[in-house]
Structure formats: structure tokens, C-alpha cells
Motif scaffolding. Structure first.
Motif, short mmCIF file in Angstrom:
data_model
loop_
_atom_site.label_atom_id
_atom_site.label_comp_id
_atom_site.label_asym_id
_atom_site.label_seq_id
_atom_site.Cartn_x
_atom_site.Cartn_y
_atom_site.Cartn_z
N ALA A 99 -125.17 -26.26 49.19
CA ALA A 99 -123.71 -26.07 49.16
C ALA A 99 -123.36 -24.60 49.40
CB ALA A 99 -123.17 -26.52 47.81
N GLU A 100 -124.13 -23.69 48.80
CA GLU A 100 -123.87 -22.27 49.02
C GLU A 100 -124.10 -21.90 50.49
OE1 GLU A 100 -126.43 -20.21 46.33
OE2 GLU A 100 -125.37 -20.95 44.55
N LYS A 101 -125.16 -22.45 51.08
CA LYS A 101 -125.44 -22.15 52.49
C LYS A 101 -124.31 -22.65 53.39
CE LYS A 101 -130.47 -21.99 52.62
NZ LYS A 101 -131.68 -22.61 53.16
N ARG A 102 -123.82 -23.85 53.10
CA ARG A 102 -122.71 -24.38 53.90
C ARG A 102 -121.46 -23.49 53.79
NH1 ARG A 102 -124.74 -29.39 52.13
NH2 ARG A 102 -123.28 -29.44 50.39
N ALA A 103 -121.21 -22.99 52.58
CA ALA A 103 -120.04 -22.13 52.38
C ALA A 103 -120.20 -20.81 53.15
CB ALA A 103 -119.84 -21.85 50.90
N THR A 104 -121.38 -20.20 53.09
CA THR A 104 -121.57 -18.94 53.81
C THR A 104 -121.54 -19.15 55.31
OG1 THR A 104 -123.96 -19.21 53.60
CG2 THR A 104 -122.87 -17.82 51.97
N THR A 105 -122.08 -20.27 55.76
CA THR A 105 -122.04 -20.57 57.20
C THR A 105 -120.60 -20.72 57.67
OG1 THR A 105 -124.15 -21.71 57.02
CG2 THR A 105 -122.86 -22.16 58.98
N ALA A 106 -119.76 -21.38 56.90
CA ALA A 106 -118.35 -21.55 57.28
C ALA A 106 -117.66 -20.19 57.37
CB ALA A 106 -117.64 -22.44 56.27
N GLU A 107 -117.95 -19.28 56.43
CA GLU A 107 -117.35 -17.94 56.48
C GLU A 107 -117.83 -17.17 57.71
OE1 GLU A 107 -118.10 -15.83 52.88
OE2 GLU A 107 -117.28 -17.43 51.62
N LEU A 108 -119.13 -17.28 58.01
CA LEU A 108 -119.67 -16.57 59.17
C LEU A 108 -119.11 -17.13 60.48
CD1 LEU A 108 -123.38 -16.07 58.09
CD2 LEU A 108 -121.62 -14.31 58.32
N MET A 109 -118.87 -18.42 60.54
CA MET A 109 -118.31 -19.02 61.76
C MET A 109 -116.90 -18.51 62.02
SD MET A 109 -120.61 -20.68 63.21
CE MET A 109 -119.81 -21.68 64.43
N LYS A 110 -116.17 -18.19 60.96
CA LYS A 110 -114.83 -17.61 61.15
C LYS A 110 -114.93 -16.22 61.77
CE LYS A 110 -112.75 -20.05 57.27
NZ LYS A 110 -112.25 -19.94 55.88
N LYS A 111 -116.00 -15.47 61.44
CA LYS A 111 -116.19 -14.13 61.97
C LYS A 111 -116.91 -14.11 63.32
CE LYS A 111 -116.79 -12.20 57.33
NZ LYS A 111 -117.76 -11.53 56.44
N MET A 112 -117.33 -15.27 63.79
CA MET A 112 -118.20 -15.33 64.97
C MET A 112 -117.58 -14.70 66.23
SD MET A 112 -121.13 -16.06 66.07
CE MET A 112 -121.89 -17.12 64.90
N PRO A 113 -116.30 -14.95 66.58
CA PRO A 113 -115.77 -14.32 67.81
C PRO A 113 -115.85 -12.79 67.77
CG PRO A 113 -114.28 -16.02 67.03
CD PRO A 113 -115.35 -15.87 66.01
N GLU A 114 -115.55 -12.18 66.62
CA GLU A 114 -115.64 -10.73 66.51
C GLU A 114 -117.09 -10.27 66.67
OE1 GLU A 114 -114.05 -9.62 62.73
OE2 GLU A 114 -112.22 -10.80 63.03
N MET A 115 -118.00 -11.01 66.05
CA MET A 115 -119.40 -10.64 66.13
C MET A 115 -119.90 -10.71 67.57
SD MET A 115 -120.69 -12.57 62.67
CE MET A 115 -122.42 -12.25 62.86
#
Length: 135
Positions: A99-115
Motif C-alpha cells: 500500500a505504501e509503494k502504491r501511494a509513493t508511485t502515485a505521487e511520483l507519477m504526478k511529478k513525472m512530466p517535470e522529471m
């Protein structure tokens, strides 16, 4: 022989009547004073010079003394401090981690275009530095 038993019974009856008249209770005050130093050492025992020493007072006697003191309305300060209750829920660790991994992945996907833009910019700058170095 019968007279001795009768005399003993009469003495016991007199003592019981005297004790009831005076409101005699279990002598917890004397016991508390006697074992005070022992009770302050801990509930189960204590370490002394690297060796575990149990209390001189047995757990049964300690419990009886505690009960008498509390029934008399006095304070019993020799109990160990209570720990806080657990607020973590039980369950499998893999479920929590997933569950923690899914939450962090969702946050990182929001930042993906900038990255991605940052990565392309760094690659372009590196390429430009290499071309300047060659010429």
C-alpha cells in the motif's frame, strides 16, 4: 487432653471476639513497613552485581499485601508503570508495504512530466558540452 483442646478453643474464641471488637484487620501496615525496601527494588526482582535476584517476598504474599492495602483505601505505589497501548493494527507486513509503494508511485507519477523535462534538459546540456569539447 480434651481439656487442653477446650482451653485452646476458648482462647481462640476470646481472641476472635477481642479482634472483632477492636476491628482488627490483616496487619498490612507492619508488613508494608517490613518489606518496603524489598518492594522498591521491583515487581519480580532486580539485578545485583550482574546476577538476577528474586524478591525476598513471594509473589503470592506480595499480591495479598497489595490487595489488603488497596482494600483499606490506601495507595500502592509499587506497581510498574503501564505502557501505552499499541495503536498499530495487526496484519501482514507485505500488505502494508504494498500500500505504501502504491501511494509513493502515485505521487511520483504526478511529478513525472517535470522529471522527464529535467532529464531531457540535462541530456541536451551534456550533449552540448561534448560538442563544445570536440571543437
Amino acid at each position: 487432653m480434651a481439656s487442653k483442646a477446650a482451653a485452646a478453643a476458648a482462647a481462640a474464641a476470646n481472641a476472635a471476639a477481642k479482634g472483632a471488637a477492636e476491628g482488627y484487620q490483616y496487619p498490612w501496615r507492619e508488613k508494608l513497613a517490613k518489606y518496603k525496601s524489598e518492594l522498591t527494588k521491583g515487581v519480580w526482582g532486580y539485578w545485583e552485581l550482574g546476577a538476577w535476584k528474586p524478591l525476598a517476598l513471594s509473589a503470592r504474599k506480595r499480591a495479598r499485601l497489595r490487595k489488603e492495602v488497596l482494600l483499606a483505601g490506601e495507595n500502592w505505589p509499587y506497581d510498574p508503570p503501564k505502557k501505552e497501548m499499541r495503536n498499530k493494527r495487526k496484519g501482514h507486513k507485505c500488505d502494508r508495504v504494498a500500500a505504501e509503494k502504491r501511494a509513493t508511485t502515485a505521487e511520483l507519477m504526478k511529478k513525472m512530466p517535470e522529471m522527464l523535462l529535467d532529464y531531457k534538459k540535462r541530456r541536451w546540456e551534456k550533449k552540448m558540452q561534448e560538442e563544445e569539447g570536440k571543437s
